[in-house]
Design an enzyme around this catalytic site. Structure first.
Site, PDB file in Angstrom:
ATOM      1  N   HIS A   1       0.812  -1.226   0.000  1.00 13.53           N
ATOM      2  CA  HIS A   1       0.000   0.000   0.000  1.00 13.53           C
ATOM      3  C   HIS A   1       0.847   1.279   0.000  1.00 13.53           C
ATOM      4  O   HIS A   1       0.308   2.370  -0.243  1.00 13.53           O
ATOM      5  CB  HIS A   1      -0.938   0.046   1.215  1.00 13.53           C
ATOM      6  CG  HIS A   1      -1.976  -1.023   1.218  1.00 13.53           C
ATOM      7  ND1 HIS A   1      -2.822  -1.245   0.157  1.00 13.53           N
ATOM      8  CD2 HIS A   1      -2.310  -1.942   2.159  1.00 13.53           C
ATOM      9  CE1 HIS A   1      -3.637  -2.258   0.435  1.00 13.53           C
ATOM     10  NE2 HIS A   1      -3.346  -2.707   1.642  1.00 13.53           N
TER      11      HIS A   1
ATOM     12  N   ASP B   1      -2.785 -10.712  -2.419  1.00 16.54           N
ATOM     13  CA  ASP B   1      -3.347 -10.164  -1.177  1.00 16.54           C
ATOM     14  C   ASP B   1      -4.804  -9.747  -1.441  1.00 16.54           C
ATOM     15  O   ASP B   1      -5.136  -9.335  -2.552  1.00 16.54           O
ATOM     16  CB  ASP B   1      -2.525  -8.957  -0.736  1.00 16.54           C
ATOM     17  CG  ASP B   1      -2.882  -8.443   0.646  1.00 16.54           C
ATOM     18  OD1 ASP B   1      -2.145  -8.746   1.605  1.00 16.54           O
ATOM     19  OD2 ASP B   1      -3.902  -7.719   0.760  1.00 16.54           O
TER      20      ASP B   1
ATOM     21  N   HIS C   1      -6.347  -7.225  -0.503  1.00 16.68           N
ATOM     22  CA  HIS C   1      -6.448  -5.788  -0.757  1.00 16.68           C
ATOM     23  C   HIS C   1      -5.674  -5.431  -2.024  1.00 16.68           C
ATOM     24  O   HIS C   1      -4.642  -6.042  -2.324  1.00 16.68           O
ATOM     25  CB  HIS C   1      -5.874  -4.995   0.423  1.00 16.68           C
ATOM     26  CG  HIS C   1      -6.543  -5.301   1.735  1.00 16.68           C
ATOM     27  ND1 HIS C   1      -6.031  -6.246   2.617  1.00 16.68           N
ATOM     28  CD2 HIS C   1      -7.675  -4.826   2.274  1.00 16.68           C
ATOM     29  CE1 HIS C   1      -6.839  -6.319   3.675  1.00 16.68           C
ATOM     30  NE2 HIS C   1      -7.844  -5.470   3.494  1.00 16.68           N
TER      31      HIS C   1
ATOM     32  N   ASP D   1      -4.727 -12.769   3.321  1.00 12.73           N
ATOM     33  CA  ASP D   1      -5.948 -12.288   3.954  1.00 12.73           C
ATOM     34  C   ASP D   1      -7.204 -12.512   3.114  1.00 12.73           C
ATOM     35  O   ASP D   1      -8.295 -12.076   3.502  1.00 12.73           O
ATOM     36  CB  ASP D   1      -5.818 -10.808   4.359  1.00 12.73           C
ATOM     37  CG  ASP D   1      -5.079  -9.968   3.337  1.00 12.73           C
ATOM     38  OD1 ASP D   1      -4.841 -10.466   2.213  1.00 12.73           O
ATOM     39  OD2 ASP D   1      -4.739  -8.822   3.662  1.00 12.73           O
TER      40      ASP D   1
HETATM   41 ZN   LIG Z   1      -4.141  -7.186   2.665  1.00  9.78          ZN
END
Ligand SMILES: [Zn+2]
Length: 304
Positions: free
Chosen positions: A122, A159, A161, A242
């Site tokens: 991120h 991931d 996200h 995740d």
């Molecule tokens: Zn994540």
């Protein structure tokens, strides 16, 4: 196969209300302490240098992270991103692990897993966010281009996200192909299919409730063919776990067997085009048991 980690990565302590905790890395290292991982070559991660970091981050961002070393307590950079006394050092080791792993696989071949935190995907060129300080996988990709002269570096990000930071850093860099599957809607609210960079960004959103079938169909149908066509000279993996069904931060329904599956597919692409060279670096995964079993499945598949 090499395993990079550093004790400093346990000293980044965002606080008891933060899911991104030292217990995550302890769970990962415990899972990799099993007999079946006895042949892993365990290596202490060096620090990334300022030169490594400046390939993807602004001087102001690097300075801000390295200067934030509170004597006690924590400093909050945004809603999710918190630094403690040991965070800057942990971030240097996390990015340094990925750089050293690139040097190792480019020099001697093979594969590497970086069991590090804070995670990275991120972090944008100028901003820490989403638990991430430096963008470890981006630092690795930029190093592979600058130091090893590679023309085609692929980053596969599974991931849950979206890796907005990696996309931000490489949106105009055609030597990097960034391929991401992720849940939408979900933090950080980017990763739509029409975000394509210079044709080098491939975003493939999944919907809440999707599981093994949808995940595999997406990678088999849209993503793996793109990776094959790119013919990467090096494959980097943003390995977040995740999307597991027991993860508290998202709503996908993968199991550890899905992580073995995607890892085998990615490994095959690296064998076909990149002399087997893979560097995988830990991103998310917030249920400790799910994280441990999923990392074990991922590393096992890389070792085969
Ligand atoms: Zn994540």
């Amino acid at each position: 196969m090499r395993l990079y980690t550093h004790a400093s990565c346990l000293q980044h302590e965002p606080g008891p209300d933060q899911p991104e905790s030292p217990a995550r890395l302890r769970a990962v290292l415990q899972a990799l302490d099993h007999d079946r991982f006895a042949t892993l070559d365990r290596i202490e991660a060096p620090r990334a240098t300022r030169e490594h970091l400046l390939r993807v981050h602004t001087p102001a961002h690097v300075d801000r992270i390295l200067a934030t070393v509170p004597d006690s307590g924590t400093v909050r950079l945004d809603e999710d991103t918190v630094m403690s006394h040991g965070s800057a050092e942990a971030a240097l080791r996390a990015a340094g692990a990925a750089v050293a792993a690139v040097d190792a696989v480019m020099g001697q071949g093979g594969k590497a897993f970086c069991a590090v935190r804070p995670p990275g995907h991120h972090a944008t060129h100028d901003k820490a966010m989403g638990f991430c300080l430096f963008n470890n996988v981006a630092v690795a990709a930029a190093h592979a281009i600058a130091e090893h002269g590679l023309k085609r570096v692929a980053i596969a990000d599974f991931d849950v996200h979206h890796g907005n930071g990696t996309q931000d850093i490489f949106a105009r860099e055609s030597r990097v192909l960034f391929i991401s599957s992720h849940q939408m809607p979900l933090y950080p609210d980017s990763g739509r299919e029409d975000e394509r960079g210079v044709g080098n960004i491939v975003n493939a959103p999944l919907s809440p409730g999707d599981g093994s079938y949808e995940f595999r169909e997406l990678w088999d149908g849209a993503l793996l063919p793109r990776l094959h066509a790119f013919k990467p000279q090096l494959l980097l993996v943003s390995a977040g776990f995740d999307a597991h069904r027991n993860d508290p931060l998202a709503d996908l329904r993968l199991g550890s067997e899905d992580y073995a599956w995607i890892t085998e597919r990615l490994r095959d692409i690296a064998e076909a085009h990149a002399h087997g060279r893979v560097v995988s670096t830990l991103e998310g995964g917030y249920n400790l048991l799910a994280l441990a079993t999923s990392v074990a499945a991922h590393v096992s598949a890389l070792m085969d």
